[in-house]
Design a protein around this motif. Sequence first.
Motif, PDB file in Angstrom:
ATOM      1  N   ALA A  14       0.835  -1.196   0.000  1.00  0.00           N
ATOM      2  CA  ALA A  14       0.000   0.000   0.000  1.00  0.00           C
ATOM      3  C   ALA A  14       0.871   1.248   0.000  1.00  0.00           C
ATOM      4  CB  ALA A  14      -0.919  -0.005   1.218  1.00  0.00           C
ATOM      5  N   SER A  85      -0.052   5.859  -5.001  1.00  0.00           N
ATOM      6  CA  SER A  85      -0.751   5.752  -3.725  1.00  0.00           C
ATOM      7  C   SER A  85      -1.735   4.586  -3.733  1.00  0.00           C
ATOM      8  CB  SER A  85      -1.491   7.061  -3.415  1.00  0.00           C
ATOM      9  OG  SER A  85      -0.604   8.153  -3.391  1.00  0.00           O
ATOM     10  N   LYS A  87      -3.888   1.335  -2.982  1.00  0.00           N
ATOM     11  CA  LYS A  87      -4.572   0.850  -1.793  1.00  0.00           C
ATOM     12  C   LYS A  87      -4.938  -0.622  -1.993  1.00  0.00           C
ATOM     13  CE  LYS A  87      -6.804   5.378  -1.293  1.00  0.00           C
ATOM     14  NZ  LYS A  87      -8.110   6.085  -1.195  1.00  0.00           N
ATOM     15  N   SER A 124      -1.533  -4.696   2.373  1.00  0.00           N
ATOM     16  CA  SER A 124      -1.562  -3.658   3.422  1.00  0.00           C
ATOM     17  C   SER A 124      -0.381  -3.788   4.366  1.00  0.00           C
ATOM     18  CB  SER A 124      -2.865  -3.771   4.211  1.00  0.00           C
ATOM     19  OG  SER A 124      -2.976  -5.050   4.775  1.00  0.00           O
TER      20      SER A 124
END
Length: 124
Positions: A14, A85, A87, A124
């Motif tokens: 992430a 960026s 996710k 993550s």
Amino acid sequence: QVQLVESGGGSVQAGGSLRLSCAASENIYSRYVMGWFRQAPGKEREGVAATYNSGPITYYADSVKGRFTISRDNAKKTLYLQMNSLKPEDTAMYYCAATTRSGSWSVPNLYDYWGQGTQVTVSS
């Protein structure tokens, strides 16, 4: 018959970045609407971004605005998707698509030609 081949997918953490590429079998970018779509397991295919043949007009899904950038290099017959960026919810198979028809850019049925997809996995 237009052929599209995606590349550039992979696994990132992430916050990381990836750049996807879509190479076309002919110079179609000046005549076609080009789009990037994605599909996660168990979910419908959704439009991520598109660029129109009439000029530097681009569209983005709300979920990727400010993070993803679609661009094209007509000379190289290549479409790009710069993804920053990233996710975990961006994890999906990403597809490049092309059409000469008019309509809502984010509707998959509008597109006539599709690549085989490239997997993007964000941890993550």
